[in-house]
Structures are given as structure tokens and as C-alpha cells.
Design a protein around this motif. Structure first.
Motif, PDB file in Angstrom:
ATOM      1  N   GLN A  90      79.588  67.767  19.016  1.00 58.05           N
ATOM      2  CA  GLN A  90      80.191  69.020  18.777  1.00 58.05           C
ATOM      3  C   GLN A  90      80.245  70.330  19.060  1.00 58.05           C
ATOM      4  O   GLN A  90      79.527  70.502  19.619  1.00 58.05           O
ATOM      5  N   MET A 116      79.114  63.821  16.474  1.00 51.59           N
ATOM      6  CA  MET A 116      80.090  64.031  15.220  1.00 51.59           C
ATOM      7  C   MET A 116      81.383  63.267  15.435  1.00 51.59           C
ATOM      8  O   MET A 116      81.880  63.276  16.674  1.00 51.59           O
ATOM      9  N   CYS A 117      82.817  63.230  14.418  1.00 46.75           N
ATOM     10  CA  CYS A 117      83.534  61.319  14.071  1.00 46.75           C
ATOM     11  C   CYS A 117      84.557  63.009  15.027  1.00 46.75           C
ATOM     12  O   CYS A 117      84.908  63.118  13.489  1.00 46.75           O
ATOM     13  N   ASN A 141      73.134  62.141  16.380  1.00 50.12           N
ATOM     14  CA  ASN A 141      73.441  63.366  15.990  1.00 50.12           C
ATOM     15  C   ASN A 141      75.147  63.605  16.752  1.00 50.12           C
ATOM     16  O   ASN A 141      74.865  64.139  17.122  1.00 50.12           O
ATOM     17  N   LEU A 151      75.287  58.958  13.126  1.00 47.48           N
ATOM     18  CA  LEU A 151      73.926  59.525  12.470  1.00 47.48           C
ATOM     19  C   LEU A 151      72.332  59.527  13.529  1.00 47.48           C
ATOM     20  O   LEU A 151      71.809  60.061  13.434  1.00 47.48           O
ATOM     21  N   GLY A 154      82.667  67.917   5.987  1.00 46.15           N
ATOM     22  CA  GLY A 154      81.856  67.155   5.527  1.00 46.15           C
ATOM     23  C   GLY A 154      82.895  65.183   5.155  1.00 46.15           C
ATOM     24  O   GLY A 154      83.427  65.100   4.889  1.00 46.15           O
ATOM     25  N   SER A 155      81.730  64.583   4.987  1.00 42.55           N
ATOM     26  CA  SER A 155      82.669  62.752   3.578  1.00 42.55           C
ATOM     27  C   SER A 155      81.294  62.682   2.972  1.00 42.55           C
ATOM     28  O   SER A 155      80.016  63.027   2.495  1.00 42.55           O
ATOM     29  N   TYR A 199      87.375  68.031  12.742  1.00 42.40           N
ATOM     30  CA  TYR A 199      85.238  67.299  13.162  1.00 42.40           C
ATOM     31  C   TYR A 199      85.180  66.628  11.780  1.00 42.40           C
ATOM     32  O   TYR A 199      85.330  67.571  10.865  1.00 42.40           O
ATOM     33  N   LEU A 200      84.381  65.240  11.685  1.00 40.86           N
ATOM     34  CA  LEU A 200      84.194  64.819  10.404  1.00 40.86           C
ATOM     35  C   LEU A 200      82.657  64.344  10.677  1.00 40.86           C
ATOM     36  O   LEU A 200      82.126  63.982  11.275  1.00 40.86           O
ATOM     37  N   GLN A 201      81.819  65.202   9.244  1.00 41.44           N
ATOM     38  CA  GLN A 201      80.514  64.684   9.840  1.00 41.44           C
ATOM     39  C   GLN A 201      80.258  62.634   9.658  1.00 41.44           C
ATOM     40  O   GLN A 201      81.300  62.229   8.487  1.00 41.44           O
ATOM     41  N   ARG A 252      84.155  73.461  13.044  1.00 40.52           N
ATOM     42  CA  ARG A 252      83.956  73.718  11.621  1.00 40.52           C
ATOM     43  C   ARG A 252      84.260  71.860  11.592  1.00 40.52           C
ATOM     44  O   ARG A 252      85.456  71.391  12.079  1.00 40.52           O
ATOM     45  N   VAL A 253      83.011  71.713  10.968  1.00 41.64           N
ATOM     46  CA  VAL A 253      83.141  69.895  10.754  1.00 41.64           C
ATOM     47  C   VAL A 253      82.897  69.744   9.259  1.00 41.64           C
ATOM     48  O   VAL A 253      82.345  70.093   8.857  1.00 41.64           O
TER      49      VAL A 253
END
Length: 395
Positions: A19, A123-124, A121, A118, A27-28, A108-110, A24-25
Motif C-alpha cells: 500500500q 493490497m490489490c 498484508n 491477506l 474495502g471489499s 486500491y482494494l482490500q 486510501r484503500v
């Protein structure tokens, strides 16, 4: 979930990165749903990964949004034209339709539960749009629009979801509604060529002849095309425990007097959900349009008396479940309309109500019952306002 993740990875939707600071990430989450066939039986269970787009900030995470939803009035007009010309109707479902267009913004996606991100750690970093993002609908429409324009389709000026291709071999029409494509035309060879072309660009599921569309059932016979929402009505009556109620002959009491003072409803959202479902039911039930327009005027502060009017409409629907709209082959393309008004008919504010219905090819396609915005000081003024609204609809 495994199939959905496989489709996302195969489409190269994201790449796992660390990240960046200050970014800002989003959420999903997973959404599970059941897809039904037109007869009410279960077709399949489905899991879909959705971004929490409500956490995105305008001009920070996205710039513009767009939702291409074909108007139901246009759908009925198209069906009337199809019936009068004897064209076939086909339906196609674009699988993972949001995953085909490259994102212009940096998002950026969780990592979703079940993915490898996961563990480390990570980020997508999204390269393509997914469900839930504010800009996903715009990206999807841009891709569909570019593909159809390359196939020499012209977008309609009336509705951006309608594309028409006219040539020496005939005419093709494509209507976009969410993930679905309705395809029709007068040349079977061109339709098959279009299907093959779309299969090369998208992952598409062919659904055959159009029978069930967004809760609307379509029965084809020698008399024409019959549109109804029987299953929708039955589900609604079952939800409110009124399957065994005594049906009403009319949807509104002829001696009804509207009132805004009375016992307030404890659960306002319950009233709003019922009225919202009745509004959707007017797609194939023009006979309840006036009654629904009455109860929809009190969405923000309903009282118990208003709920009784809603239940009167539901009891009327109990006795008219099999009713709907029939599209006949009248071998005509004439456009006509009828209008009327009731001068100062509303006892609360003395505003008039406009009512109209329009026909294309002899088939009912649009209708409306709506209170006028200003008070007409004489009946001729109310008449002219009603005629103006009808003329706009005809144009």
C-alpha cells in the motif's frame, strides 16, 4: 467464491502491491444471491465480490459516474415494434461485465477473504473495474459502447441504452439493461453474426428467446406478446401475509378522502418498501397507476390511513393476478395518445392531476398519472398542461 476469484484472476483484474503512503484503500465484501428461472425455480447460487464504493470520495477516487438503465417505456415501445414487424427477441447475459474495461483512476482494494493477499498484508491495485465502485458503470458502458460502435451501431439520441444498426442487409437493434442485452432485428444471419462478435469480446451467456426480464414474464402466442408480473404479485402478497385476503373489486374507494392528519406510522420504511414495490408493479399494471400515485405522495410522513389505502390496492391485486398487457400484431406503426385531467381534484392542495396514455402500433406502451406542479386557476389551464405533458411524451 472460488469461481468468482478464478474469473477475477484470469481477467487480470488486479495486482498485489504494497500500500502506497497516503492512498486510501477501498474495502471489499462478498454478496451471495440466488438466481431464479422464469418459472420460479432456482437456476444457481452465486457469490460476487463487491467493493465498498460508498467510502469513495468524489474527485479523489472517481470523477464521473453513469448508470445505463433502459427506460421501461422504451422497452415496451420496442416490444410493440417487434410484435408488429414479427421480429425475434433474444436475450444475452454479459458475465462479469464490469471486468472488461480498464480503470482510468488509481484505486486500491482490500484483498477479499480467500485470496493470497491477506497472508502477506498486500493490497490489490485495480486495473479493471469491479462491482460496487462508483465509476464501474461508466467503465462498463464505455466498453459496450465502443464495441457496438465498431460494429457500426448508432446510439439513439432518445436513450443512450438503445443502439440501432441500419444497412442493406436489414436492421438490428440492441438494448442494454444492466448486465443484459436484448437483441432483435429483421435479419437472422446478421443477428447470429452479432452474437459471435460479442462472444469474442465478452464472456456471454446466451439465454435464448426473451421470456423473463427483470421480474416481467413474457408469454408468446399466436395472439401476440403478453406481459405480466404474476410471480411478483404473489411474492408481494406472501411478504405481507395477504395471500388469503378477500379481494377488492376496485383499487381505490370512490368516496376516498385524503388526509394528512392522523396516527403516524411507527415503521415508515415498511410503508416506503410497499409503495416502492407497487411503483415497480405499474410496469405491467396501468390500472393501479392512479392509486399508486396517490399513496406515493406521502412517502416521507405516512399515517395509518395511508397504509389502509395501500392494503386496498393489494386486495385489488389479489383478484387481478392474471392481468397484464398484451401486444398484438396490428400491422401498424401509428403513434397516438389520449389525455385527461381533473381540475383541482386534490382536496389537500387543490392541484390538478394529469393522466395520459400513448399507443405505438395500436399497443399501449406508456401511461402516467401525476399531480401538476402548480395550481390551475381555471380548467382550461389544467387541460393545456395535461396536453403539453402528453405531447412531450409523444415526441
Amino acid at each position: 467464491m472460488t469461481d468468482e476469484l478464478h474469473a477475477l484472476e484470469q481477467n487480470k483484474t488486479w495486482s498485489l502491491v504494497q500500500q502506497p503512503p497516503g492512498k486510501r484503500v477501498v474495502g471489499s465484501r462478498w454478496i451471495y444471491k440466488i438466481k431464479f428461472k422464469y418459472d420460479g425455480s432456482i437456476e444457481r447460487h452465486k457469490a460476487r465480490l463487491v467493493a465498498r464504493g460508498f467510502t469513495q470520495t468524489f474527485r479523489v477516487n472517481y470523477k464521473e459516474t453513469f448508470a445505463h438503465m433502459a427506460k421501461m417505456n422504451l422497452v415496451r415501445v420496442l416490444l410493440s415494434v417487434v410484435v408488429n414487424y414479427g421480429w425475434p427477441l433474444y436475450q444475452m447475459d454479459v458475465k462479469n461485465s464490469f471486468l472488461h474495461e480498464v480503470l482510468q483512476e488509481e484505486v486500491y482494494l482490500q484483498p477479499p477473504p480467500g485470496s493470497n493477499g491477506l497472508k502477506d498484508n498486500m493490497m490489490c491495485k485495480l486495473h479493471k473495474a469491479i462491482y460496487g465502485l462508483k465509476q464501474s458503470s461508466r467503465a462498463r458502458y464505455a466498453k459496450l459502447n465502443s464495441v457496438l460502435e465498431k460494429a457500426r451501431f448508432v446510439r439513439s439520441n432518445v436513450d443512450s441504452s438503445l443502439f440501432v444498426k441500419t444497412g442493406t442487409n436489414g436492421k438490428l437493434v440492441v438494448l442494454i439493461y444492466m448486465d443484459y442485452l436484448i437483441i432483435t432485428g429483421d435479419n437472422a444471419v446478421e443477428i447470429e453474426a452479432l452474437k459471435r462478435s460479442l462472444h469474442q469480446k465478452f464472456s456471454i451467456k446466451y439465454l435464448g428467446r426473451l421470456k423473463y426480464f427483470l421480474g416481467i414474464e413474457m408469454a408468446t402466442s399466436s395472439n401476440g406478446l403478453f406481459l405480466h408480473q404474476c410471480k411478483y404479485v404473489l411474492d408481494l402478497l406472501q411478504e405481507v401475509n395477504m395471500l388469503d385476503c378477500k379481494h377488492a373489486i376496485t383499487h381505490v374507494d370512490c368516496k376516498l378522502r385524503l388526509n394528512i392528519e392522523g396516527e403516524a406510522m411507527y415503521d415508515v420504511s415498511y410503508y416506503q418498501r410497499l409503495v416502492g414495490k407497487l411503483i415497480y408493479l405499474t410496469i405491467t399494471c396501468p390500472d393501479i397507476t392512479y392509486a399508486v400515485s396517490l399513496v406515493s405522495q406521502f412517502m416521507h410522513s405516512p399515517i395509518v390511513d395511508h397504509l389502509h389505502i395501500v392494503k386496498r390496492i393489494l386486495r385489488y391485486l389479489k383478484g387481478s393476478i392474471g392481468q397484464g398487457i398484451i401486444m398484438r400484431n396490428n400491422k401498424s406503426a401509428t403513434i397516438s395518445g389520449y389525455t385527461d385531467e381533473d381540475w383541482a381534484g386534490n382536496a389537500l392542495d387543490r392541484k390538478s392531476t394529469t393522466g395520459y396514455c400513448t399507443f405505438v402500433g395500436g399497443n399501449l406502451v406508456t401511461w402516467k398519472s401525476k399531480k401538476q406542479q402548480v395550481i390551475a386557476r381555471f380548467s382550461a389551464e389544467a387541460e393545456y398542461r395535461a396536453m403539453a405533458a402528453t405531447t412531450c411524451e409523444l415526441i
